[in-house]
Design a protein around this motif. Sequence first.
Motif, PDB file in Angstrom:
ATOM      1  N   PRO A 241       1.261  -1.467  -0.040  1.00  0.00           N
ATOM      2  CA  PRO A 241      -0.087   0.009   0.238  1.00  0.00           C
ATOM      3  C   PRO A 241       0.653   1.388   0.261  1.00  0.00           C
ATOM      4  O   PRO A 241       1.807   1.229   0.335  1.00  0.00           O
ATOM      5  N   VAL A 242       0.515   2.337  -0.740  1.00  0.00           N
ATOM      6  CA  VAL A 242       1.174   3.480  -1.492  1.00  0.00           C
ATOM      7  C   VAL A 242      -0.365   4.565  -0.583  1.00  0.00           C
ATOM      8  O   VAL A 242      -1.147   4.902  -1.010  1.00  0.00           O
ATOM      9  N   SER A 243      -0.120   5.698   0.212  1.00  0.00           N
ATOM     10  CA  SER A 243      -0.682   6.481   0.613  1.00  0.00           C
ATOM     11  C   SER A 243      -0.522   7.549  -0.336  1.00  0.00           C
ATOM     12  O   SER A 243       0.751   7.889  -0.781  1.00  0.00           O
ATOM     13  N   GLY A 244      -1.331   8.708  -0.238  1.00  0.00           N
ATOM     14  CA  GLY A 244      -0.342  10.316  -0.885  1.00  0.00           C
ATOM     15  C   GLY A 244      -1.565  11.045  -1.401  1.00  0.00           C
ATOM     16  O   GLY A 244      -2.425  11.370   0.061  1.00  0.00           O
ATOM     17  N   GLN A 245      -0.843  12.077  -0.688  1.00  0.00           N
ATOM     18  CA  GLN A 245      -1.324  13.796  -0.530  1.00  0.00           C
ATOM     19  C   GLN A 245      -1.222  14.324  -1.252  1.00  0.00           C
ATOM     20  O   GLN A 245      -0.227  14.548  -2.143  1.00  0.00           O
ATOM     21  N   TRP A 246      -2.250  15.767  -0.860  1.00  0.00           N
ATOM     22  CA  TRP A 246      -1.974  16.739  -1.908  1.00  0.00           C
ATOM     23  C   TRP A 246      -1.756  17.875  -1.569  1.00  0.00           C
ATOM     24  O   TRP A 246      -2.029  18.312  -0.204  1.00  0.00           O
ATOM     25  N   LEU A 247      -1.137  19.139  -2.478  1.00  0.00           N
ATOM     26  CA  LEU A 247      -1.174  20.559  -1.521  1.00  0.00           C
ATOM     27  C   LEU A 247      -2.624  20.529  -2.246  1.00  0.00           C
ATOM     28  O   LEU A 247      -2.180  20.939  -4.105  1.00  0.00           O
ATOM     29  N   VAL A 248      -3.215  21.667  -1.824  1.00  0.00           N
ATOM     30  CA  VAL A 248      -4.479  22.479  -2.379  1.00  0.00           C
ATOM     31  C   VAL A 248      -4.005  24.096  -2.097  1.00  0.00           C
ATOM     32  O   VAL A 248      -4.258  24.064  -0.702  1.00  0.00           O
ATOM     33  N   CYS A 249      -4.271  24.535  -3.116  1.00  0.00           N
ATOM     34  CA  CYS A 249      -4.254  26.206  -3.327  1.00  0.00           C
ATOM     35  C   CYS A 249      -5.188  27.241  -2.902  1.00  0.00           C
ATOM     36  O   CYS A 249      -6.877  25.741  -2.546  1.00  0.00           O
ATOM     37  N   ASN A 250      -5.718  27.950  -1.295  1.00  0.00           N
ATOM     38  CA  ASN A 250      -6.368  28.033  -1.300  1.00  0.00           C
ATOM     39  C   ASN A 250      -6.839  29.380  -1.304  1.00  0.00           C
ATOM     40  O   ASN A 250      -8.281  30.802  -1.765  1.00  0.00           O
ATOM     41  N   ASN A 251      -5.803  29.839  -2.480  1.00  0.00           N
ATOM     42  CA  ASN A 251      -6.022  31.590  -3.262  1.00  0.00           C
ATOM     43  C   ASN A 251      -6.566  31.591  -4.357  1.00  0.00           C
ATOM     44  O   ASN A 251      -6.280  30.709  -5.430  1.00  0.00           O
TER      45      ASN A 251
ATOM     46  N   TYR B 124       5.852  25.763  -9.940  1.00  0.00           N
ATOM     47  CA  TYR B 124       5.336  27.406  -9.296  1.00  0.00           C
ATOM     48  C   TYR B 124       6.198  28.290  -8.298  1.00  0.00           C
ATOM     49  O   TYR B 124       6.410  28.173  -7.884  1.00  0.00           O
ATOM     50  N   PRO B 125       7.583  29.583  -9.456  1.00  0.00           N
ATOM     51  CA  PRO B 125       8.334  29.672  -8.534  1.00  0.00           C
ATOM     52  C   PRO B 125       7.575  30.806  -7.137  1.00  0.00           C
ATOM     53  O   PRO B 125       8.337  30.616  -6.122  1.00  0.00           O
ATOM     54  N   GLN B 126       6.758  31.168  -7.350  1.00  0.00           N
ATOM     55  CA  GLN B 126       5.869  32.150  -6.682  1.00  0.00           C
ATOM     56  C   GLN B 126       5.002  31.990  -5.565  1.00  0.00           C
ATOM     57  O   GLN B 126       4.762  32.380  -5.289  1.00  0.00           O
ATOM     58  N   ALA B 127       4.901  30.561  -5.757  1.00  0.00           N
ATOM     59  CA  ALA B 127       4.496  30.166  -4.529  1.00  0.00           C
ATOM     60  C   ALA B 127       4.846  30.483  -3.643  1.00  0.00           C
ATOM     61  O   ALA B 127       6.053  30.361  -2.827  1.00  0.00           O
ATOM     62  N   VAL B 128       3.930  30.432  -2.388  1.00  0.00           N
ATOM     63  CA  VAL B 128       3.296  31.406  -1.243  1.00  0.00           C
ATOM     64  C   VAL B 128       3.420  29.924  -0.469  1.00  0.00           C
ATOM     65  O   VAL B 128       2.215  29.577  -0.169  1.00  0.00           O
ATOM     66  N   ASP B 129       3.954  30.107   0.855  1.00  0.00           N
ATOM     67  CA  ASP B 129       3.432  28.762   1.622  1.00  0.00           C
ATOM     68  C   ASP B 129       1.792  28.456   2.518  1.00  0.00           C
ATOM     69  O   ASP B 129       1.001  27.938   2.466  1.00  0.00           O
ATOM     70  N   ALA B 130       1.266  29.248   2.504  1.00  0.00           N
ATOM     71  CA  ALA B 130      -0.211  30.082   3.075  1.00  0.00           C
ATOM     72  C   ALA B 130      -0.799  30.087   2.209  1.00  0.00           C
ATOM     73  O   ALA B 130      -2.401  29.821   2.628  1.00  0.00           O
ATOM     74  N   ASP B 131      -0.904  30.273   0.831  1.00  0.00           N
ATOM     75  CA  ASP B 131      -1.820  29.775  -0.080  1.00  0.00           C
ATOM     76  C   ASP B 131      -2.288  28.450  -0.092  1.00  0.00           C
ATOM     77  O   ASP B 131      -2.724  28.042  -0.709  1.00  0.00           O
ATOM     78  N   TRP B 132      -1.770  26.959   0.467  1.00  0.00           N
ATOM     79  CA  TRP B 132      -1.242  25.679  -0.115  1.00  0.00           C
ATOM     80  C   TRP B 132      -1.278  25.404   1.340  1.00  0.00           C
ATOM     81  O   TRP B 132      -1.112  25.369   2.736  1.00  0.00           O
ATOM     82  N   HIS B 133      -2.254  24.315   1.399  1.00  0.00           N
ATOM     83  CA  HIS B 133      -2.398  23.469   2.408  1.00  0.00           C
ATOM     84  C   HIS B 133      -2.976  22.005   2.240  1.00  0.00           C
ATOM     85  O   HIS B 133      -2.737  21.865   1.177  1.00  0.00           O
ATOM     86  N   LEU B 134      -2.744  20.860   3.302  1.00  0.00           N
ATOM     87  CA  LEU B 134      -2.175  19.516   3.116  1.00  0.00           C
ATOM     88  C   LEU B 134      -3.914  19.133   3.639  1.00  0.00           C
ATOM     89  O   LEU B 134      -3.796  18.622   3.828  1.00  0.00           O
ATOM     90  N   GLU B 135      -4.204  17.889   1.681  1.00  0.00           N
ATOM     91  CA  GLU B 135      -5.343  17.158   2.194  1.00  0.00           C
ATOM     92  C   GLU B 135      -4.828  15.541   2.122  1.00  0.00           C
ATOM     93  O   GLU B 135      -3.545  15.392   0.922  1.00  0.00           O
ATOM     94  N   ASP B 136      -5.770  15.153   2.330  1.00  0.00           N
ATOM     95  CA  ASP B 136      -5.062  13.496   1.359  1.00  0.00           C
ATOM     96  C   ASP B 136      -5.517  12.736   0.700  1.00  0.00           C
ATOM     97  O   ASP B 136      -6.679  13.618   0.738  1.00  0.00           O
ATOM     98  N   ALA B 137      -5.375  11.774   0.082  1.00  0.00           N
ATOM     99  CA  ALA B 137      -5.525  11.617  -0.810  1.00  0.00           C
ATOM    100  C   ALA B 137      -5.941  10.064  -0.809  1.00  0.00           C
ATOM    101  O   ALA B 137      -5.718   9.192   0.045  1.00  0.00           O
ATOM    102  N   GLY B 138      -6.257   8.647  -1.418  1.00  0.00           N
ATOM    103  CA  GLY B 138      -6.111   7.956  -0.789  1.00  0.00           C
ATOM    104  C   GLY B 138      -5.490   6.798  -1.541  1.00  0.00           C
ATOM    105  O   GLY B 138      -3.920   7.162  -1.161  1.00  0.00           O
ATOM    106  N   LYS B 139      -5.319   5.750  -0.589  1.00  0.00           N
ATOM    107  CA  LYS B 139      -4.559   4.948  -0.714  1.00  0.00           C
ATOM    108  C   LYS B 139      -5.113   4.413  -2.314  1.00  0.00           C
ATOM    109  O   LYS B 139      -6.104   3.255  -2.978  1.00  0.00           O
ATOM    110  N   ARG B 140      -3.373   3.453  -3.045  1.00  0.00           N
ATOM    111  CA  ARG B 140      -3.096   2.716  -3.680  1.00  0.00           C
ATOM    112  C   ARG B 140      -2.706   1.205  -3.469  1.00  0.00           C
ATOM    113  O   ARG B 140      -1.564   1.487  -2.767  1.00  0.00           O
TER     114      ARG B 140
END
Length: 494
Positions: free
Chosen positions: A266-276, A380-396
């Motif tokens: 099993p391998v889990s996954g996560q996404w950075l999701v944009c808040n902006n 994306y060189p201009q990415a700002v930490d605060a514009d992104w949060h972590l979400e769990d993705a599915g298991k494979r």
Amino acid sequence: MTTANKVDVLLVGGGVMSATLASLLSELDDSLSMLMVERLPNVAAESTDAWNNAGTGHAGYCELNYTPLSADGNINISRALAINASFEVSLQFWAYLIEKGKLPTSRNFINQTPHLSFVWGDEDVAFLRKRYDLLKAHHLFQDMEFSEDIATLEAWMPLIMQNRDKSQRVAATRMKYGSDVDFGALTKSLVGDLQNKKNYNLALNTEVKSLKQHANGRWHVRLADVKTKKNRTIDAGFVFLGAGGGALKLLQKSGVPESHGYGGFPVSGQWLVCNNPEVIQRHHSKVYGKAALGAPPMSVPHLDTRMINGKPALLFGPYAGFTTKFLKQGSYLDLFNSVKPKNLKSIFGAGRHNMDLTRYLIGEATQKHHSRVSTLRQFYPQAVDADWHLEDAGKRVQIIKNCDEKGGKLEFGTEIVAAQDGSIAALLGASPGASVAVQAMIDVLERCFNQQMKSEAWQHKLKQLIPSYGESLVENAELLKQIRQRTLKTLNLT
């Protein structure tokens, strides 16, 4: 509707695979009685849920891992061709269902989203150019574009090119009619259509406790209500195990000889999701890069425009992680419970030869937020930490199987395991998964409904559902032209 205790077809799992197989069977023979069981309160709530998969209509346009570079410098495009042709099969079936009013408007589940491959550095730019030349020469990829021109790349992907170091050599390929697919929305629509049919039933909050084949070849499957714990037994002529990460455990319960030697990693996954919202509005494509050295294929980084539940989103990832769960809503004991006497050799053989992968996954799982955003800044060189949060993705759950040389080997594809008598089949593995669901389920039909598939009635109907059925889109350029013209128009991908 009251569910009968005897059915022609029992489908375990309420995801896109079971829904696709049920839809195909319903179109081919609407007299077949079918029961779909799902242990969760809703269909499409695990691997098929939009947050739990990439949402990419995998067609080999942008996924560089489908065109591997060999040690002698050659690029093999055969897998990209096969996956592209398989995705065209899915598009044909979806187009048919829309034309017949069995699916809602295409924008409910599929949207045109250009597919780009993006690389930097002399070595990778040379690789991408060579890959482009090989693919462009084939009719499946004849509309692919390539550019190293900064102005062109800024038009293709303005977010990625903003304030990028002009001295860095970069290149990209693009396919305009790539797609983003909400497989959760698609599955719910397929099941919604099936529920209008008298011979189809859906049992939610229901899990399989045991499977036993009787002398007449039929299966007695004990089901339990998750809430009330009440049991009942279903007598089924054919059983399909389309339960994602749970399929391996169910296949093992069946006891069929074909299950011996199979294990799961099993391998889990996560996404950075944009808040902006402003950032989200400035990116309108799926941009795939090259996987990091030692990373598994499903960890190819990509910055994706998504439509999830009808709303635009921007995701980056996936970030892989180590887990012992086989399902997102599963148990931490899943991995340990899957170890059986008949797969010990393959599991330990694969484990012994993949220690670097395990260390990589653990390292990924323990990353800090700033480290993840630093990876994003390569895109994306201009990415700002605060514009992104972590979400769990599915298991494979990746496939482990017997291997004479190593004892066991780890594979990252999709595989159908079927009993010799065709009475039961399971879908194991991950990539390219949902995108090729229609072709995968046709493979199930050919292996498990062999006589019916040879009949004149089914052959005629299959040509209506999938006009290219029985022919090769890889070899027939004129047929592809006709097929693609229809599907792109019907699905609003142009």
